[in-house]
Design a protein around this motif. Structure first.
Motif, PDB file in Angstrom:
ATOM      1  N   HIS A 402      39.710 -42.774  -5.739  1.00  8.58           N
ATOM      2  CA  HIS A 402      40.433 -41.637  -6.342  1.00  8.58           C
ATOM      3  C   HIS A 402      39.482 -40.856  -7.226  1.00  8.58           C
ATOM      4  O   HIS A 402      38.551 -41.421  -7.802  1.00  8.58           O
ATOM      5  N   ILE A 403      39.771 -39.573  -7.364  1.00  8.18           N
ATOM      6  CA  ILE A 403      38.884 -38.704  -8.158  1.00  8.18           C
ATOM      7  C   ILE A 403      38.981 -39.078  -9.639  1.00  8.18           C
ATOM      8  O   ILE A 403      40.072 -39.037 -10.225  1.00  8.18           O
ATOM      9  N   ALA A 404      37.837 -39.432 -10.224  1.00  4.20           N
ATOM     10  CA  ALA A 404      37.822 -39.737 -11.665  1.00  4.20           C
ATOM     11  C   ALA A 404      36.801 -38.858 -12.377  1.00  4.20           C
ATOM     12  O   ALA A 404      36.531 -39.065 -13.557  1.00  4.20           O
ATOM     13  N   THR A 405      36.226 -37.886 -11.661  1.00  3.64           N
ATOM     14  CA  THR A 405      35.243 -36.996 -12.289  1.00  3.64           C
ATOM     15  C   THR A 405      35.965 -35.788 -12.887  1.00  3.64           C
ATOM     16  O   THR A 405      36.988 -35.339 -12.346  1.00  3.64           O
ATOM     17  N   PRO A 406      35.443 -35.245 -13.984  1.00  2.00           N
ATOM     18  CA  PRO A 406      36.115 -34.096 -14.602  1.00  2.00           C
ATOM     19  C   PRO A 406      35.827 -32.804 -13.834  1.00  2.00           C
ATOM     20  O   PRO A 406      34.888 -32.746 -13.036  1.00  2.00           O
ATOM     21  N   ASP A 407      36.650 -31.795 -14.106  1.00  2.00           N
ATOM     22  CA  ASP A 407      36.387 -30.451 -13.579  1.00  2.00           C
ATOM     23  C   ASP A 407      35.959 -29.594 -14.775  1.00  2.00           C
ATOM     24  O   ASP A 407      36.766 -29.345 -15.674  1.00  2.00           O
ATOM     25  N   VAL A 408      34.695 -29.169 -14.790  1.00  2.00           N
ATOM     26  CA  VAL A 408      34.232 -28.387 -15.946  1.00  2.00           C
ATOM     27  C   VAL A 408      34.739 -26.945 -15.883  1.00  2.00           C
ATOM     28  O   VAL A 408      34.522 -26.163 -16.798  1.00  2.00           O
ATOM     29  N   GLY A 409      35.402 -26.629 -14.735  1.00  2.00           N
ATOM     30  CA  GLY A 409      35.920 -25.266 -14.584  1.00  2.00           C
ATOM     31  C   GLY A 409      34.931 -24.404 -13.815  1.00  2.00           C
ATOM     32  O   GLY A 409      33.723 -24.636 -13.879  1.00  2.00           O
ATOM     33  N   ALA A 410      35.490 -23.431 -13.082  1.00  2.00           N
ATOM     34  CA  ALA A 410      34.639 -22.563 -12.258  1.00  2.00           C
ATOM     35  C   ALA A 410      33.641 -21.851 -13.152  1.00  2.00           C
ATOM     36  O   ALA A 410      33.993 -21.336 -14.212  1.00  2.00           O
TER      37      ALA A 410
END
Ligand SMILES: Cc1cc2nc3c(=O)[nH]c(=O)nc-3n(C[C@H](O)[C@H](O)[C@H](O)COP(=O)(O)OP(=O)(O)OC[C@H]3O[C@@H](n4cnc5c(N)ncnc54)[C@H](O)[C@@H]3O)c2cc1C
Length: 414
Positions: A402-410
């Motif tokens: 499962h995805i556990a990495t953050p999204d820093v935003g576009a």
């Protein structure tokens, strides 16, 4: 820049290979703010020799990323069950409709749509740099640590230095060869003749067809069938010597629905030989280097699970690597942790593939009688709830990630 000018880039991570493993990892790292360069030797993703199965587990990842709705706008077929035809008897051996996922089906979609989609999403992040037409030829090593790669491009040599090099360049991996990894060959007694034939509305969708000494897999690509005719390892010359007419007759015998379409195979140029291998690296890593996907463990097409495993490797790797990469330090223990996490599903999946190819397909291809169905298959066909077990193994794999990495935003203009 002239044709021999060397371009130099510095990245935090460089990924060799823009297949499912490399593109997924590249996208996830860039989304987490890690400066990543993905190098793909082809100029586009439009290649025929790849599986086209987007598994429920991958669709679940798309959901976790908030991209599922957008992704499913691509034309795709939906496979809810796995069925096979043994001469004329149809058996159902897998059921995806009870999976604990958003999508309870395999989406049949050309792999280039999937890879283009990831490339498109990656472009929203300025940390994502995808270089097509860049073929890695050498690893750069300094004081016992891999610190980058050299690639051939149409404009000259490209040299990339990075804190971590990822080998995601598939089963003929240059990275694994250059790094001198030890490979355990598990053997594959089959090869594949790969071709396409048109599809018509109402065609029976059984994906596997077995006859005497022959087997055919048919993958639904919406407006045509991608067909894989299974032959004994090294048997392609014998098939060619029997002639195209005999080959067409074999296909018609296995799939009578194709009888008015086999003439689309006009010459042997329409039929490509793909050699199958099943192997894995004993160790997937060295200081500064990690292999994932087929580069770490080449998968047979049996079960159509190699893409799933490659993507799950990418997610597991991103989960463990994104944090250390952001600080610029990736110790060997972190790399060993990725292998430890993914070794069990790899072993279990390959064991299943080797068992199927040695105990069933080999017998199909060598016996002059139609082999009786193994009893577990007969049982699964008869007791519908048991079909959920193969559905789970194929649809989710042995260890879904499962995805556990953050999204820093576009960070790049969309
Ligand atoms: C005939 C056949 C049919 C299959 N069908 C299915 C199926 O239906 N479903 C399924 O799940 N699995 C299937 N598989 C298995 C599946 O294709 C692989 O397990 C999966 O593609 C592995 O993904 P990957 O990203 O690790 O490697 P790949 O998909 O092989 O991607 C590697 C990428 O690296 C690039 N590359 C290679 N060398 C270099 C280099 N030196 N420099 C830069 N780039 C490089 C390649 O061009 C490629 O794009 C099939 C396999 C075969 C042989």
């Amino acid at each position: 820049m002239n044709a021999t000018t060397a371009e130099k880039i510095q990245a935090t991570c460089t990924i060799v290979g823009g297949g499912p493993a490399g593109m997924m990892l590249g996208f996830l790292l860039a989304r987490a703010g890690v400066k990543v360069v993905v190098l793909e030797k082809h100029q586009d993703f439009l290649r025929d020799f790849r599986g086209d199965t987007i598994h429920p587990s991958t669709l679940e990842l798309m959901h976790e990323l908030g991209l599922l709705r957008e992704f499913l706008k691509f034309p795709h077929g939906k496979v809810h069950h796995i069925s096979a035809v043994i001469r004329t008897t149809r058996v159902q051996i897998g059921d995806f409709t009870h999976l604990p996922t958003q999508c309870r089906f395999i989406a049949m979609m050309p792999q280039w749509d999937f890879l283009n989609f990831l490339a498109e999403q990656g472009r929203h992040y300025s940390a994502f740099d995808l270089r097509m037409n860049a073929e890695v030829t050498e690893l750069i090593e300094q004081a016992g640590r891999f610190v980058g790669v050299r690639a051939k491009t149409p404009t000259g040599e490209l040299a990339i230095t990075a804190a971590l090099v990822i080998g995601a360049d598939g089963r003929h991996s240059t990275v694994r060869e250059r790094a001198g990894f030890i490979v355990d060959d598990l053997g594959a007694p089959i090869d594949i003749l790969w071709m396409r034939l048109s599809r018509q509305p109402g065609d029976d969708d059984a994906f596997l067809r077995i006859g005497v000494r022959k087997a055919l897999v048919m993958l639904d690509r919406v407006d045509y069938w991608q067909c894989a005719f299974v032959i004994p390892k090294g048997g392609a010359d014998e098939v060619r010597q029997r002639g195209l007419e005999a080959f067409r007759a074999d296909i018609m015998e296995l799939a009578p629905l194709l009888k008015d379409r086999v003439t689309e195979l006009q010459s042997w140029d329409d039929i490509k030989l793909l050699s199958v291998k099943v192997d894995r690296l004993r160790e997937w890593y060295r200081p500064g280097l990690l292999c994932i996907g087929d580069a770490a463990h080449a998968m047979s097409p049996i079960g159509g699970v190699g893409i799933n495993l490659a993507i799950q490797d990418a997610v597991a790797a991103a989960n463990r690597l994104a944090g250390p990469l952001r600080t610029g330090q990736v110790g060997i223990e972190v790399l060993a942790g990725v292998q430890r996490r993914r070794m069990f599903p790899t072993r279990a999946t390959q064991r299943m593939q080797v068992f199927a190819q040695n105990n069933f397909l080999r017998r199909v291809l060598s016996s002059s009688k139609l082999p009786t169905l193994p009893w577990p298959i007969r049982l699964i066909n008869r007791v519908a709830p048991l079909q959920r077990i193969p559905g789970r193994v194929v649809g989710l794999g042995f260890r879904p990630e499962h995805i556990a990495t953050p999204d820093v935003g576009a960070t790049a203009p969309t």
